[in-house]
Design an enzyme around this catalytic site. Sequence first.
Site, PDB file in Angstrom:
ATOM      1  CE1 TYR A  36      -4.069   1.527  -0.349  1.00  0.00           C
ATOM      2  CE2 TYR A  36      -3.648   2.545   1.783  1.00  0.00           C
ATOM      3  CZ  TYR A  36      -4.406   2.443   0.619  1.00  0.00           C
ATOM      4  OH  TYR A  36      -5.495   3.247   0.444  1.00  0.00           O
TER       5      TYR A  36
ATOM      6  CE  LYS B  16     -20.369 -20.165 -16.497  1.00  0.00           C
ATOM      7  NZ  LYS B  16     -21.184 -21.092 -17.269  1.00  0.00           N
TER       8      LYS B  16
END
Length: 403
Positions: free
Chosen positions: A52, A107
């Site tokens: 970060y 999926k």
Amino acid sequence: MAAEIVNPRSDSGTEGAPEEPFDPAFALHRGGKMAIQATVPVRNKDDLSLAYTPGVAKVCTAIAEQPELVHDYTWKSQVVAVVTDGTAVLGLGDIGPEASLPVMEGKAILFKQFGGVDAVPIALATTDADEIVETVVRLAPSFGGVNLEDISAPRCFEIERKLQERLDIPVFHDDQHGTAIVTLAALRNAAKLTGRTLGDLRAVISGAGAAGVAIAKFLLEAGIGDVCVADRKGVVSSDREDLTDVKREIAALTNKAGLSGSLETALAGADVFIGVSGGTVPEAAVATMAKDAFVFAMANPNPEVHPDVAHKYAAVVATGRSDYPNQINNVLAFPGIFAGALQVRASRITEGMKIAAADAIAGVVGDALAADCVIPSPFDDRVAPAVAAAVAAAARAEGVARR
């Protein structure tokens, strides 16, 4: 009245209430079937400063100066958006976006399990075609591809077309093209088994929705001899005055034999039956098909022709079910297709890439080709790598690969 949900865990009910039956489906789905996992550690302040701020700013600046670097320094080229509006979910129909999420999660885990591709379920609270398109366009910078899922026809055709026009990443409606690709693979092998080619065959498709239309167009692209499509009112032919724009297009492309009337009439002498509609085809009609016919009855859970009936008349029988041989299962196609497309950073998925995928699936069967094995198992670990390699090569050959 709302349906009663059986609670799979007795510890979440009211104290003193009678224990409800255990349901393994609810137990498996509790909390969802997937999660996001970091690929880098954040164990201390040094890790944090790289993952970060301030380290991330260097990468952001580099991407701002050279946008193509987003593929190298983010997950973009490794992740697919699985997008639905919940209007055509499995055999359940229009159940809405929230109720579609278990399927979209499923999926996504199939993408990962079979193709090594990360996927994110996105269920949209709109059924307006233009709103869906605009939403996906705005989300697209985060993804390397878009898998449209369980969106009802005919809107699905318009949505896919508009997204393909506006985006430079693969957009693929699996209910259409995944089904068509696996059907072609099985059909090629069935023809080979019986000493014929695709060009020798006349097919009849029951169902003029997303899958039926896509299969018809794809089989024509692949060189089938003839194909006609039937809906609830019979053969989709140019002499009908009740056709939608999509069906008028199909009528113009198909049915060289000039058939009209019922599905049963069209089956007389046909080499192939492909069912993607539900309903039941009478045994008497199946009996009129040509010698060494193929019956691909893919409705779930009840095939249009029961396999026991089909085997009386057909040389090859396939269904959409996992408990019978020759399952026409989209999982044979979409994980490898996206893996190959993402590998070469394809700008779209072409007809040539889809045909390459079908040929690769068919080729995996190899010497095992038999009446009960014209298509590989979804758990054959050779399938996805073969499809990915074929799709990547076709993308390069067709000029849509960017690396």
